[in-house]
Design a protein around this motif. Structure first.
Motif, short mmCIF file in Angstrom:
data_model
loop_
_atom_site.label_atom_id
_atom_site.label_comp_id
_atom_site.label_asym_id
_atom_site.label_seq_id
_atom_site.Cartn_x
_atom_site.Cartn_y
_atom_site.Cartn_z
N ALA A 94 1.08 10.29 -6.72
CA ALA A 94 1.39 9.66 -5.44
C ALA A 94 2.87 9.35 -5.32
N SER A 95 3.50 8.93 -6.42
CA SER A 95 4.92 8.59 -6.39
C SER A 95 5.78 9.79 -6.08
N LEU A 96 5.34 10.98 -6.50
CA LEU A 96 6.09 12.19 -6.19
C LEU A 96 5.69 12.81 -4.86
N ALA A 97 4.39 12.76 -4.55
CA ALA A 97 3.91 13.44 -3.34
C ALA A 97 4.35 12.73 -2.06
N TYR A 98 4.40 11.39 -2.09
CA TYR A 98 4.75 10.68 -0.86
C TYR A 98 6.17 10.97 -0.39
N PRO A 99 7.21 10.85 -1.24
CA PRO A 99 8.56 11.12 -0.74
C PRO A 99 8.74 12.52 -0.18
N VAL A 100 8.18 13.54 -0.87
CA VAL A 100 8.39 14.91 -0.39
C VAL A 100 7.51 15.24 0.81
N SER A 101 6.64 14.33 1.19
CA SER A 101 5.81 14.56 2.39
C SER A 101 6.47 14.05 3.65
N ILE A 165 -0.43 11.78 7.73
CA ILE A 165 -0.30 10.39 8.18
C ILE A 165 0.74 10.35 9.28
N PRO A 166 0.44 9.80 10.46
CA PRO A 166 1.39 9.82 11.59
C PRO A 166 2.71 9.15 11.24
N SER A 167 3.80 9.79 11.64
CA SER A 167 5.12 9.23 11.39
C SER A 167 5.30 7.91 12.13
N GLU A 168 4.62 7.76 13.29
CA GLU A 168 4.72 6.51 14.05
C GLU A 168 4.21 5.33 13.25
N LEU A 169 3.18 5.56 12.44
CA LEU A 169 2.63 4.49 11.61
C LEU A 169 3.64 4.06 10.54
N ILE A 170 4.30 5.04 9.95
CA ILE A 170 5.33 4.74 8.95
C ILE A 170 6.50 4.02 9.60
N ASP A 171 6.92 4.50 10.77
CA ASP A 171 8.06 3.88 11.45
C ASP A 171 7.75 2.45 11.85
N GLY A 173 5.85 0.39 10.29
CA GLY A 173 5.95 -0.42 9.09
C GLY A 173 7.39 -0.74 8.75
N ARG A 174 8.28 0.21 8.93
CA ARG A 174 9.69 -0.02 8.66
C ARG A 174 10.28 -1.01 9.66
N ILE A 175 9.86 -0.89 10.90
CA ILE A 175 10.36 -1.83 11.92
C ILE A 175 9.92 -3.25 11.61
N ASP A 176 8.73 -3.40 11.05
CA ASP A 176 8.23 -4.73 10.67
C ASP A 176 8.87 -5.26 9.40
N GLY A 177 9.75 -4.46 8.80
CA GLY A 177 10.48 -4.94 7.63
C GLY A 177 9.84 -4.60 6.30
N CYS A 178 8.89 -3.68 6.27
CA CYS A 178 8.25 -3.30 5.01
C CYS A 178 9.19 -2.45 4.16
N SER A 179 9.26 -2.76 2.89
CA SER A 179 9.96 -1.87 1.98
C SER A 179 9.11 -0.63 1.74
N GLU A 180 9.70 0.40 1.15
CA GLU A 180 8.96 1.64 0.91
C GLU A 180 7.77 1.38 -0.03
N LEU A 181 7.99 0.56 -1.05
CA LEU A 181 6.91 0.28 -2.00
C LEU A 181 5.78 -0.48 -1.32
N ARG A 182 6.13 -1.48 -0.51
CA ARG A 182 5.10 -2.25 0.18
C ARG A 182 4.37 -1.40 1.21
N MET A 183 5.11 -0.49 1.85
CA MET A 183 4.48 0.37 2.86
C MET A 183 3.48 1.32 2.20
N ILE A 184 3.85 1.83 1.02
CA ILE A 184 2.91 2.69 0.30
C ILE A 184 1.66 1.91 -0.09
N TRP A 185 1.85 0.68 -0.57
CA TRP A 185 0.73 -0.12 -1.06
C TRP A 185 -0.17 -0.60 0.07
#
Length: 293
Positions: A94-101, A165-171, A173-185
């Motif tokens: 997961a640690s490798l697959a998520y960034p390259v996705s 996974i929709p990019s809007e969902l990731i975005d 999370g970032r707008i709400d201040g989530c770090s990458e690690l917290r967003m993954i979790w």
């Protein structure tokens, strides 16, 4: 409107059903034979009377296996590397697959190509052994878990799932201040239970059946996993039986083949029991994670 199946289609379905039935029997009948021998008497096994049902039913073979602490030690080693190794596999993959996705990460295509190369070219045994020795991993259970932490095939399945996974969902999370690690979790992993269950089964079965790496890298019998111990029992013509084991009065009259068959059943049964509980997630994860929309 439903059309009535043509005669040719019905013939095809009939042959298809017959072929799958024969294929299923080819897989099931040998297992039934091993199971029957594990519950049969020594005389029945030696005389070849056992087919698919036990002859002169007895549980003495299992009594011997359960009384052998070496088998239990190997069983514990296998459980340990299966649980810990699968966790390492899922975390690393997961640690490798998520960034390259994610399209915003630079250099992801280079990483994908490097992983793809490992599916085509693999290092020979001698360089692998030298590497394990130089890393001081020989005669260590880490040698059975670290080298295969990421499977290239499973990496591509997980990457394909993450790409859906929709990019809007990731975005958001970032707008709400989530770090990458917290967003993954908190976001990515809860949505990834099907693919995690699917790959978890792949990794767990691989660890449970580990044999070659243990044979190459581990010389201490105390660290042998169950499959290596099973191999020792199968190739050995002389299975030592304690004549003073008074709690098992019939041990001295057992056939070694029955003991081997009982050990095979014990080594196989846990995976067979666990799989039905994860089957729903397994099928869903393979269907969703294998196709990119």
């Amino acid at each position: 409107m439903n059309r009535k199946p043509t005669a040719g289609w019905q013939v095809f379905n009939g042959f298809n059903l017959l072929f799958l039935t024969l294929l299923s029997l080819a897989m099931l009948l040998p297992f039934l034979n091993v199971l029957a021998q594990s519950f049969s008497s020594s005389e029945a096994i030696v005389n070849g009377k056992v087919l698919f049902l036990p002859v002169h039913f007895t549980s003495i073979n299992y009594q011997y296996v359960f009384s052998d602490m070496a088998i239990w030690r190997s069983f514990g080693v296998t459980v340990y590397i299966t649980v810990v190794g699968t966790l390492i596999n899922l975390i690393a993959t997961a640690s490798l697959a998520y960034p390259v996705s994610r399209p915003e990460y630079a250099g992801r295509n280079v990483v994908v190509i490097m992983v793809l190369i490992t599916m085509v070219f693999t290092a020979p045994l001698i360089p692998n052994f030298i590497l394990m020795k130089n890393l001081h991993l020989t005669n260590s259970l880490w040698a059975l878990m670290i080298p295969g932490a990421i499977s290239a095939f499973n990496f591509f399945i997980m990457r394909s799932f993450f790409m859906q996974i929709p990019s809007e969902l990731i975005d958001s999370g970032r707008i709400d201040g989530c770090s990458e690690l917290r967003m993954i979790w908190n976001i990515v992993l809860p949505l990834s239970k099907p693919v995690m269950a699917s790959l978890g089964i792949f990794y767990a079965v691989s660890h449970w059946n580990t044999y070659q790496n243990a044979l190459y890298y581990i010389n201490k019998p105390a660290l042998w996993p169950l499959q290596v111990k099973l191999r020792q029992l199968i190739v050995s013509e002389d299975i030592s039986i304690d004549p003073n084991a008074s709690q098992f009065s019939g041990l001295a009259h057992m056939d070694p083949e029955g003991i081997k068959m009982a050990t095979i059943i014990i080594a196989t049964l846990p995976i067979i029991i666990i799989y039905p509980f994860l089957q729903r997630h397994f099928v869903k994860g393979m269907m969703v994670g294998s196709v990119k929309s």
